[in-house]
Enzyme design. Structure first.
Site, PDB file in Angstrom:
ATOM      1  CB  THR A  29      -0.959  -0.004   1.208  1.00 51.53           C
ATOM      2  OG1 THR A  29      -1.643  -1.254   1.233  1.00 51.53           O
ATOM      3  CG2 THR A  29      -1.966   1.122   1.137  1.00 51.53           C
ATOM      4  CG  ASP A  59       4.422   1.085   7.776  1.00 47.36           C
ATOM      5  OD1 ASP A  59       5.275   0.780   8.622  1.00 47.36           O
ATOM      6  OD2 ASP A  59       4.201   0.404   6.743  1.00 47.36           O
ATOM      7  N   GLY A  60       1.711   0.781   6.150  1.00 49.81           N
ATOM      8  CA  GLY A  60       0.538  -0.081   6.002  1.00 49.81           C
ATOM      9  C   GLY A  60       0.287  -0.843   7.289  1.00 49.81           C
ATOM     10  CG  ASP A  69      -0.148  -7.434   8.462  1.00 50.32           C
ATOM     11  OD1 ASP A  69      -0.024  -7.315   7.225  1.00 50.32           O
ATOM     12  OD2 ASP A  69       0.808  -7.552   9.220  1.00 50.32           O
ATOM     13  CD  GLU A 121       6.624  -2.378   8.723  1.00 50.04           C
ATOM     14  OE1 GLU A 121       6.211  -3.164   9.602  1.00 50.04           O
ATOM     15  OE2 GLU A 121       6.208  -2.403   7.551  1.00 50.04           O
ATOM     16  CE  LYS A 154      -4.161  -5.762   4.402  1.00 49.46           C
ATOM     17  NZ  LYS A 154      -2.867  -5.074   4.494  1.00 49.46           N
TER      18      LYS A 154
END
Ligand code: DER
Length: 235
Positions: free
Chosen positions: A33, A84-85, A87, A106, A124
């Site tokens: 992403t 940031d992406g 989960d 991260e 998500k």
């Protein structure tokens, strides 16, 4: 297709709304992403003034591929804004991260950031009704020679399962993170959201654990691209 479109929508909206005129040092996360975050940053007319801090080798490539200036996390004690992406994103903006096995770096970048913005597609978001993370697993980054001990510790802490992440076809043996560590995926079943912090504190104290994929109280905002093309922004 729909998922990629929703990632791009979320990422572009996040950058458009969270990079202010004075922002210079920008954290760039890892995963599929944030590819769109780097793309959008690379389109901004004042992109030359940005110094982008990576969270993995992949993140470094995103920065360079989009003509952005690469900086080192060691150079800065504060990052203006990081993207940031994740989960999974729960209703309190707590996250499960680590799907991309970059969770230590991260978290390092997130911890240095004045503003931490999460971008994700519609798969998500934890369903509100659940009261716990929908995903039952949390990735844990560990020092390689501690993995046998940590696996045992996790079962003692009540894990239903705990497995060392294998690299599969990519290489013989376990996944090795960009910081030279292993990743263990631990399943503790349905953890009520008000118990996540308590479990996280137990996990982080285990000798050998570098960081966990629980990002509790990190994210300030989240942008989630929906299937219908709309964007949910949480803060
Ligand atoms: O590893 C991570 O935490 C990444 O941010 C990653 O899980 C996000 O994944 P995606 O953006 O490719 O869905």
């Amino acid at each position: 297709e729909l998922i990629e479109k929703s990632k791009k929508l979320a990422a572009f909206a996040a950058v458009n709304e969270n990079v202010s005129k004075s922002d210079r040092i920008i954290g760039v996360g890892s995963g599929s992403t944030v590819v769109y975050v780097a793309e959008r940053l690379g389109q901004l007319e004042n992109k030359e003034k940005f110094i982008c801090i990576p969270t993995s080798f992949q993140s470094k490539q995103l920065i360079l591929d989009n003509g952005l200036r690469l900086g080192n996390v060691e150079e800065f004690d504060e990052i203006d804004v990081a993207f940031d992406g994740a989960d999974e994103i729960d209703t309190n903006l707590n996250l499960i991260k680590g799907g991309g096995a970059a969770l230590y770096q991260e978290k390092l970048v997130a911890s240095l950031s004045r503003k931490f913005v999460v971008v994700a597609d519609f798969r998500k978001q934890s369903p509100e009704r659940l009261g716990h993370f929908w995903r039952k697993g949390v990735p844990i980054e560990v020092v390689p020679n501690s993995y046998v001990k940590v696996l045992k510790d996790l079962f003692k802490l009540g894990a239903n399962s705990a497995t060392l992440r294998d690299a599969g076809k990519a290489k013989a043996g376990p996944v090795v993170t960009d910081n030279g560590n292993f990743v263990i995926d631990a399943d503790f079943g349905e953890i009520p959201l008000n118990k996540v912090k308590e479990l996280d504190e137990k996990l982080i104290r285990l000798v050998g654990v570098v960081e966990t994929g629980f990002f509790v109280d990190y994210a300030e905002k989240a942008y989630i691209g929906n299937e219908d093309g709309s964007i949910t922004s949480l803060s």
